[in-house]
Enzyme design. Structure first.
Site, PDB file in Angstrom:
ATOM      1  N   ASP A 108       8.012  -2.295   1.124  1.00 52.07           N
ATOM      2  CA  ASP A 108       7.558  -2.788  -0.184  1.00 52.07           C
ATOM      3  C   ASP A 108       8.403  -3.987  -0.590  1.00 52.07           C
ATOM      4  OD1 ASP A 108       5.862  -0.631  -0.219  1.00 52.07           O
ATOM      5  OD2 ASP A 108       7.182   0.609  -1.456  1.00 52.07           O
TER       6      ASP A 108
HETATM    7  N1  URA Z   1       8.260   4.124   1.655  1.00 51.24           N
HETATM    8  C1  URA Z   1       8.083   3.452   0.486  1.00 51.24           C
HETATM    9  O1  URA Z   1       7.721   4.038  -0.537  1.00 51.24           O
HETATM   10  N2  URA Z   1       8.335   2.132   0.477  1.00 51.24           N
HETATM   11  C2  URA Z   1       8.782   1.432   1.546  1.00 51.24           C
HETATM   12  O2  URA Z   1       9.018   0.236   1.450  1.00 51.24           O
HETATM   13  C3  URA Z   1       8.966   2.152   2.757  1.00 51.24           C
HETATM   14  C4  URA Z   1       8.703   3.498   2.793  1.00 51.24           C
END
Ligand code: URA
Length: 245
Positions: A108
């Site tokens: 993310d």
């Molecule tokens: N899980 C998440 O919620 N975000 C990420 O960036 C990676 C794994």
């Protein structure tokens, strides 16, 4: 890449003469996938096998594998969506730039840590497919106290998210307890906002998330956020190994 004689591979990849290559082989300086090879007629695939001279891997040169320590505010994409956010590929320095680079797996925008950037689509597919069990390890900071026993049990059974998605089993352990505990989580698949949704399903909230390992390869502690470095052939092969837990 088709199989080729080892003396030919060493001569072309190591920019040596064929007789230099033969000498290295007879001196016992050459190993393929960790096993010494002395026979000049031995055949290997430079893209699939790890050929080392005096313990140093030769690069195939065909594909590039880059470790990025992703900062927050950068999107895991090859091309910008036009919303003004930088992409992980834009952080790759000119010396490592090639056409066809993309992130093998997403983090993310507000997550940090290890992103693998490559132009090798087949390898990316291999490490992202849940059936190949390449595990991804994350350091997770939570906003509320953690009930580690409850989390361990729920994760090991395979959590069911609010939209009905049943997840594969995941591992969790406490790294530091307290009001804002830090946990380590190992996933075997990569679904949208997976870790955030897993902890939300258990009544907690993720404050910070950092990917620390892909397979058995750890994020280089000396690599500052926002910077990249090219992986050696040995490091690439560690990606397909199990992490130490
Ligand atoms: N899980 C998440 O919620 N975000 C990420 O960036 C990676 C794994």
């Amino acid at each position: 890449m088709p199989l080729e004689r080892i003396d030919k591979i060493i001569a072309s990849q190591g920019e040596l003469s064929r007789s230099d290559a033969k000498k290295l082989l007879s001196d016992g300086a050459v190993a393929v996938n960790g096993k010494q090879v002395r026979d000049c007629s031995f055949k290997a695939d430079i893209d699939a096998d790890i050929v080392c001279i005096h313990g140093k891997p030769l690069r195939s040169g065909k594909y590039i594998y880059i470790m990025l320590n992703k900062p927050t505010g950068v999107v895991s994409a090859s091309r910008s969506s036009g919303k003004g956010e930088k992409t992980v590929v834009e952080l790759v320095p000119r010396s490592m730039k090639r056409s066809g680079l993309f992130p093998a797996g997403r983090l993310d925008s507000d997550s940090t840590g290890f992103v693998l950037i490559t132009d090798d689509g087949e390898f990316a597919h291999r490490i992202l497919s849940p059936s190949n069990h390449v595990e991804k390890t994350y350091e997770v900071t939570l906003s509320h106290q953690a009930d580690i026993e409850r989390y361990t049990e729920a994760f090991s059974k395979g959590l069911v998210l609010s939209d009905g998605t049943r997840l594969l089993s995941a591992d969790v352990r406490m790294l530091s307890d307290g009001e804002r505990p830090v946990l380590e989580v190992v996933l075997r698949e990569g679904r949208y906002h997976q870790i955030k949704r897993m902890f939300a399903a258990l009544g907690n909230h993720v404050e910070a998330l950092r990917r620390t390992k892909i397979g058995g390869l750890e994020l280089d502690a000396a690599l500052p956020e926002g910077e990249c470095r090219e992986l050696t052939a040995e490091e690439v092969s560690e990606i397909t190994q199990k992490p130490n837990w």
